[in-house]
Each structure stands twice: as structure tokens, then as C-alpha cells.
Design an enzyme around this catalytic site. Structure first.
Site, PDB file in Angstrom:
ATOM      1  N   SER A 143       8.153  -7.848  33.226  1.00  0.00           N
ATOM      2  CA  SER A 143       6.976  -7.830  33.997  1.00  0.00           C
ATOM      3  C   SER A 143       6.041  -8.864  33.619  1.00  0.00           C
ATOM      4  O   SER A 143       6.094  -9.993  33.304  1.00  0.00           O
ATOM      5  CB  SER A 143       6.578  -6.455  34.163  1.00  0.00           C
ATOM      6  N   GLU A 263      14.309  -4.960  42.631  1.00  0.00           N
ATOM      7  CA  GLU A 263      13.188  -4.790  41.703  1.00  0.00           C
ATOM      8  C   GLU A 263      12.201  -4.088  42.618  1.00  0.00           C
ATOM      9  O   GLU A 263      11.469  -2.859  41.932  1.00  0.00           O
ATOM     10  CB  GLU A 263      12.494  -6.186  41.596  1.00  0.00           C
ATOM     11  N   HIS A 355      12.513  -2.066  39.354  1.00  0.00           N
ATOM     12  CA  HIS A 355      11.816  -2.615  38.418  1.00  0.00           C
ATOM     13  C   HIS A 355      11.440  -1.959  37.104  1.00  0.00           C
ATOM     14  O   HIS A 355      11.365  -0.711  37.252  1.00  0.00           O
ATOM     15  CB  HIS A 355      10.346  -2.892  38.916  1.00  0.00           C
TER      16      HIS A 355
END
Length: 471
Positions: A143, A263, A355
């Protein structure tokens, strides 16, 4: 100093409520620490590969502490792992002329990125004392940690500090000075800091942490604002990271990069249930009707079954998957070192691969309480640490070979219930997004993130504001 536990985390760049909920350690300005983990038992007395973990958290929260326990990586892969802290949010990325125009004028923002460079310099100078090989360093992050890795590839000051890189669910955001100044002007106005540069600087320095957090958050839903990013300052960061890479002026390295299958999951967009609502949310990122119509031709009901599902796939492609593909292509074209692309899928098909779930397989130990597969956990650790050792993500001799990325067929390795290479014959979504030049170079992340205007996030914002009203 007691080195058996983690030290302070940096102050979060989000509202104090979320900072408290998400904190693993106490928060302080005295936070620029790193943690070194070495194997319990050494496989040999040779110097070990070094992996430096840069945590995620949208550049506004997180730390290199408790959430990222690298003992499985270290002991199964026979590597040394370093996890680091860096300043967050307004404290790490706040950019304003009053802060820049100090005597000498040599320090112009990007404090968090400077923290990362200094951590890598520490590794270079000290890691041999812990059995690590200073000449075999891999930086890896997920990320915002992936964003950081991409930025470090483009920063001249980081040259020679690493030779391999892993980007998990990341991209290459960076703002111009004018964009960053505009963001920080809102903070200055909210804090009622006025006058000369020296007076504004004094006002900002005198503000409490809580006031700075709230001012930086502004009116963002649920107290989370993604409007802080690294800045193209012509000094530390000479140009947008993707442009630096495309020109071949970056720190060339073997690279692994990739994303999760979903995600951003469809439930986030549960309120996008009509054509009008779909167009409204598209317009929040794509102001051009021509661009929106191009996207509607692919992200439509026929292909995805619902507007919320179409929106979720577009968001995943825009914010993550197509950025990774674009970066893989740029790296492949501009360097001799190999690039390896992947897509991560949970082995449980009924659970969306959202995610951050890949981190369970990288850092957690398999348990029946989580949708973990020991085979996938082992394969991921083997591939990551093999890459750190020699630049090739190899598995056991009987496992599929992970071939380098090729622009012509977008070759990628599939991590999931089926391990092996796949060659997408149709990647229309990314082809469309690549054809829209305004979305090639990611700037302020908030400008890309559509979830901030969805009813689900709005409801969460209302609930939190009701329970924890701002003073």
C-alpha cells in the site's frame, strides 16, 4: 535501552479517534526507530540477505511495529528483516512555503521520504553487526509502503542503498509543489495561522498534535484524508517517480510488484445501484464525459452484473492493478534487470481478496481461524526470500517457474489456490485507462479514491461523528 520490544510509533496524520483505534504502540514525536530481527538459528555463517519493510497505512497511520512480526520470514527464509518508522500525514508530508523558507532553505518537505532514506543509510552502515549483507538489500512494502518503494526507486539520494525492490498493492503517487501548497493552505487556514512566513511557521509549531490532525483531516469522511503525498521538489524528488523510471534515470533494481484480485470490494459501493449513481461516482474522478463513456463501455452491467461491482473493479484497476501493470512496463523498458508481476488470490473463493489480505500470508502463521493455506504461505515466503537472496523468485523444484514480465503478453504469476503463470489475453480495462493521459501519473491519492463519496463511507462518518462529536 531495552531492545526487546517495539518503541514509539509516529503520530498519525488522521483524526485522534482513528489514531487511537489503529495504534499498536504509544505515539510520540520521538518515533524514528527501526527494528532488526535475525534468525533464531543461522543456516550458515555467511552474511544474510537483508529485507527492509516499509509499512502501509495511506501515509497517514501505521508503524513498523507489532502488526508486522517478521519472525516467519526471518526463520524460514534465513534473512535479516528491518522494519522502520517514518513520520506520517501532515508531520511527514506537510508542504508550505512558510516551512520551506527557513534560513538556508535547504530542507523542503518530504520529511517522511527523508526518514526512509536515513533508515537505509543506517542499514548500510550498521547491518553487518547483525549478520546482514549490506550489499544485498531488498526494500519491500505494501500500500503506502509500496508507494514509498516506488518513490525510492526514483530518488537519487537512495542510489546504492538497495538493489532489489518489492511493491505490494502500491503505485507511484507524487504531487507538484503547487498542489501540496494548496493542501497545506487548508491546514494553515483552519488553524488560523496568518502573517509572515516566520509567524505562520511559529503558529504551526505551537499547534497541538490533535489540532494538526483535525486540520489535516478537514471534512474527509470517517476522519481519513489521503491528501498528503510526496512532492516533486526538484531536490529530493526530481520528477514524478513514474516519469523518472520511464526516462531510465531511476535506481535500477530487480523488482517484484503486483496486486490483490479485489483490492476494493463491491460492498464498499453498495449505494451505487443505479445508472445515475454510477455516473455521479465516475464524475468524482473522471470529469470528462468522453472519458466516462469510454469506461462505461467496459465496466458495465453486462460484464460485472451490478453497478457496485463494476465500480469496485474500476476502482481496483484505477488505483492498483493498472498502475502495477504500467509500472512493470516502464521498468521493463528502461532497465536490464528483471521485473516480476503477480496477482494474489485467496484460496477460499467465497472470500474476496481485498486490500491487505496478502499480509496475512507474508507475516502471519497459518491458523484455522483465518482463510490461510499453508502451501500459499510457504510459497509466498519462499518466493520473497529467494528474490531477496538472488533476485529470482524461485520456489521448490517441482513448483511452477515465475517468469519475468513481458509487455506483449502481460505475463504474471498467480499466487492463490492455483499457483503458476497466466497470460491475460484481454486486459481491456487497463488498456482503456492507459489511453486516458490524465490518469497515467498518479498525484494526490484522494483525487483517485472514489470510496470517499459512497453512502457506506458517509454512513460511517455520520455514526462516528454522532458518537464522538468534534469539539
Amino acid at each position: 535501552m531495552d531492545t526487546s520490544d517495539y518503541n514509539n510509533a509516529c503520530f498519525a496524520g488522521i483524526s485522534s479517534l482513528f489514531a487511537t483505534l489503529l495504534a499498536e504502540e504509544s505515539q510520540s514525536e520521538d518515533c524514528l526507530y527501526l527494528n532488526v530481527t535475525t534468525p533464531t538459528y543461522r543456516g550458515s555463517w555467511e552474511k544474510l540477505p537483508v529485507m527492509v519493510w516499509i509499512h502501509g497505512g495511506a501515509w497517514v497511520t501505521g508503524s513498523g511495529g507489532g502488526l508486522y512480526d517478521p519472525k516467519h520470514l526471518v526463520n524460514q527464509g534465513d534473512v535479516v528483516v528491518v522494519t522502520i518508522n517514518y513520520r506520517l500525514g501532515v508531520f511527514g508530508f506537510g508542504w508550505h512555503q512558510a516551512l520551506n523558507n527557513t534560513e538556508g532553505g535547504t530542507l523542503k518537505g518530504n520529511y517522511a521520504i527523508r526518514d526512509m532514506v536515513q533508515s537505509l543509510e543506517w542499514v548500510r552502515d550498521n547491518i553487518t553487526e547483525f549478520g546482514g549483507d549490506r550489499d544485498n538489500v531488498t526494500i519491500f512494502g505494501e500500500s503506502a509502503g509500496g508507494w514509498s518503494v516506488c518513490n525510492l526507486l526514483a530518488i537519487p539520494n537512495a542510489a546504492g542503498l538497495f538493489d532489489k525492490a518489492i511493491i505490494q498493492s502500491g503505485g507511484c503517487p507524487a504531487m507538484t509543489e503547487a498542489e501540496a501548497q494548496n493542501v497545506m493552505d487548508g491546514v494553515v487556514t483552519d488553524l488560523q495561522c496568518t502573517g509572515t512566513d516566520a509567524e505562520i511557521r511559529s503558529c504551526l509549531q505551537g499547534a497541538s498534535v490533535e489540532d494538526l490532525q483535525l486540520a489535516a483531516t478537514g471534512d474527509a469522511p470517517a476522519g481519513v484524508n489521503l491528501n498528503m503525498a510526496s512532492v516533486v521538489d526538484g531536490q529530493l524528488l526530481p520528477d514524478h517517480p513514474l516519469e523518472v523510471i520511464e526516462s531510465g534515470q531511476h535506481n535500477a533494481a530487480e523488482v517484484i510488484l503486483g496486486t490483490n484480485d479485489e483490492e476494493i470490494p463491491a460492498p464498499i459501493f453498495i449505494g451505487v445501484n443505479s445508472s445515475a449513481a454510477y455516473d455521479d461516482i465516475l464524475a468524482s474522478v473522471f470529469p470528462s464525459p468522453v472519458d466516462r463513456e469510454s469506461l462505461r463501455q467496459h465496466y458495465d452491467l453486462w460484464q460485472y452484473g451490478s453497478y457496485s461491482n463494476a465500480t469496485a473493479h474500476l476502482q481496483t484497476d484505477l488505483y492498483f492493478r493498472c498502475q502495477s501493470r504500467r509500472l512493470a512496463g516502464a521498468l521493463t523498458a528502461s532497465q536490464a534487470q528483471d521485473v516480476y508481476l503477480y496477482e494474489f488470490n485467496l484460496p477460499v473463493s467465497t472470500v474476496p481478496t481485498t486490500h491487505g489480505l496478502d499480509l496475512l500470508y507474508l507475516f502471519a502463521n497459518p491458523t484455522p481461524l483465518l482463510p490461510l493455506s499453508y502451501d500459499l504461505h510457504r510459497d509466498m515466503l519462499e518466493r520473497w526470500t529467494s528474490f531477496a537472496r538472488n533476485g529470482r523468485p524461485s520456489g521448490q523444484w517441482w513448483e511452477p517457474t515465475w517468469h519475468p514480465y513481458q509487455t506483449g503478453n502481460h505475463a504474471r504469476y498467480r499466487l492463490g489456490n492455483i499457483l503458476g503463470m497466466e497470460y491475460p489475453h484481454d486486459d481491456t480495462g487497463c488498456d482503456i485507462l492507459d489511453s486516458l493521459p490524465n490518469y497515467r501519473y498518479m498525484g494526490e491519492p484522494n483525487d483517485w479514491f472514489m470510496t470517499r463519496v459512497t453512502p457506506l463511507i458517509g454512513l460511517l462518518d455520520w455514526v462516528l461523528d454522532t458518537i464522538f462529536p468534534s469539539e
